[in-house]
Enzyme design. Structure first.
Site, PDB file in Angstrom:
ATOM      1  N   SER A  63       0.824  -1.212   0.000  1.00 41.45           N
ATOM      2  CA  SER A  63       0.000   0.000   0.000  1.00 41.45           C
ATOM      3  C   SER A  63       0.858   1.262   0.000  1.00 41.45           C
ATOM      4  CB  SER A  63      -0.895   0.029   1.233  1.00 41.45           C
ATOM      5  OG  SER A  63      -1.591  -1.178   1.363  1.00 41.45           O
TER       6      SER A  63
HETATM    7  N1  SAH Z   1      -0.720  -5.087   4.023  1.00 35.46           N
HETATM    8  C1  SAH Z   1       0.088  -5.397   2.857  1.00 35.46           C
HETATM    9  C2  SAH Z   1      -0.587  -5.073   1.547  1.00 35.46           C
HETATM   10  C3  SAH Z   1      -1.759  -5.889   1.332  1.00 35.46           C
HETATM   11  S1  SAH Z   1      -2.245  -6.224  -0.334  1.00 35.46           S
HETATM   12  C4  SAH Z   1       1.452  -4.754   2.915  1.00 35.46           C
HETATM   13  O1  SAH Z   1       1.725  -4.012   3.855  1.00 35.46           O
HETATM   14  O2  SAH Z   1       2.251  -5.016   2.016  1.00 35.46           O
HETATM   15  C5  SAH Z   1      -3.578  -7.301   0.081  1.00 35.46           C
HETATM   16  C6  SAH Z   1      -3.155  -8.683   0.477  1.00 35.46           C
HETATM   17  O3  SAH Z   1      -4.307  -9.345   0.954  1.00 35.46           O
HETATM   18  C7  SAH Z   1      -2.639  -9.500  -0.703  1.00 35.46           C
HETATM   19  O4  SAH Z   1      -1.379 -10.009  -0.400  1.00 35.46           O
HETATM   20  C8  SAH Z   1      -3.683 -10.611  -0.834  1.00 35.46           C
HETATM   21  O5  SAH Z   1      -3.143 -11.848  -1.265  1.00 35.46           O
HETATM   22  C9  SAH Z   1      -4.216 -10.701   0.581  1.00 35.46           C
HETATM   23  N2  SAH Z   1      -5.549 -11.310   0.702  1.00 35.46           N
HETATM   24  C10 SAH Z   1      -6.624 -11.152  -0.103  1.00 35.46           C
HETATM   25  N3  SAH Z   1      -7.669 -11.870   0.361  1.00 35.46           N
HETATM   26  C11 SAH Z   1      -7.259 -12.483   1.501  1.00 35.46           C
HETATM   27  C12 SAH Z   1      -7.868 -13.386   2.430  1.00 35.46           C
HETATM   28  N4  SAH Z   1      -9.132 -13.809   2.292  1.00 35.46           N
HETATM   29  N5  SAH Z   1      -7.134 -13.820   3.475  1.00 35.46           N
HETATM   30  C13 SAH Z   1      -5.843 -13.432   3.637  1.00 35.46           C
HETATM   31  N6  SAH Z   1      -5.207 -12.592   2.784  1.00 35.46           N
HETATM   32  C14 SAH Z   1      -5.896 -12.125   1.728  1.00 35.46           C
END
Ligand code: SAH
Length: 216
Positions: A63
């Site tokens: 992000s």
């Molecule tokens: N917080 C992260 C960025 C998140 S991007 C950082 O600091 O880099 C969103 C993430 O959520 C992705 O890696 C995606 O694979 C994950 N994601 C999406 N759906 C999810 C779920 N149901 N359970 C766990 N992770 C999930």
């Protein structure tokens, strides 16, 4: 020669966060202390301190720093808090949280991302973070309840199964809205009268998808 503590891009980074309204000193210190360049793809290192989201493995994103700082500030973290993060991604948000609370459980549906985030967090000494390969829509009951929950992937609705995991007085932040396009950051607070809902700002997140990813 003394080590350069604050290269210009890092000073700009702090300045941008302040200008955009982040004022919590503890959050600003955490943002300064965690080296974002270690969380981005090596090819993107030069852009790591710019205020923009960047692509990471598995088609996901790290992000934008302002959004990380803003969501963290909205959580009003205290040192004893147990925090759940859904969507570990690079592990950057988890590292920021780890400096400000007692314990972080961070859940990621891609094994590749969970494994590399775990290595980074270990190297940085974030030993109060546990990264779990799993589905944020299906948190194991054994994980208990949380003082704070942060969802970093877009949900069309916040499932009740998730709000039920909030301790009294607990706060949940999540981007809520359609998977394509813009979502709104929603803050839910569990009060004695029920859940208090506040819409914060518009954001864009990758979608939260159910189940552990079948590809790595
Ligand atoms: N917080 C992260 C960025 C998140 S991007 C950082 O600091 O880099 C969103 C993430 O959520 C992705 O890696 C995606 O694979 C994950 N994601 C999406 N759906 C999810 C779920 N149901 N359970 C766990 N992770 C999930």
């Amino acid at each position: 020669m003394p080590a350069v503590q604050n290269p210009p891009e890092k000073m700009m980074f702090q300045l941008t966060l302040r200008r955009r309204g982040i004022s919590d000193q503890a959050v600003l210190r955490a943002m300064e202390g965690i080296p974002r360049d270690l969380f981005v793809d090596p090819a993107d290192r030069a852009d790591a301190w710019r205020d923009s989201a960047l692509g990471i493995a598995c088609g996901q994103t790290i992000s934008q720093p302002f959004v990380v700082a803003y969501m963290t500030e909205q959580l009003q973290l205290q040192k004893h808090h147990r925090v759940l993060e859904i969507g570990t991604g690079s592990g950057y948000q988890a590292a920021i949280l780890s400096r400000l609370c007692g314990h972080v459980l961070s859940i990621e549906r891609y094994r590749t991302l969970a494994d590399s985030a775990r290595v980074r967090l270990e190297k940085l000494g974030c030993d109060n973070v546990e990264v779990l390969l799993g589905d944020g829509f299906d948190i194991p009951a054994s994980a208990g309840n949380f003082d704070r929950i942060i969802v970093t992937a877009a949900m069309e609705e916040v499932p009740e199964a998730l709000t039920q995991r909030l301790e009294p007085g607990g706060i949940l932040i999540a981007p809520v809205g359609p998977h394509q396009g813009t979502q709104t950051l929603i803050r839910l607070t569990r009060t004695e009268a029920g859940l208090e809902r506040k819409a914060l700002v518009d954001v864009r997140f990758v979608p939260a998808l159910p189940g552990i990813a079948r590809e790595l």
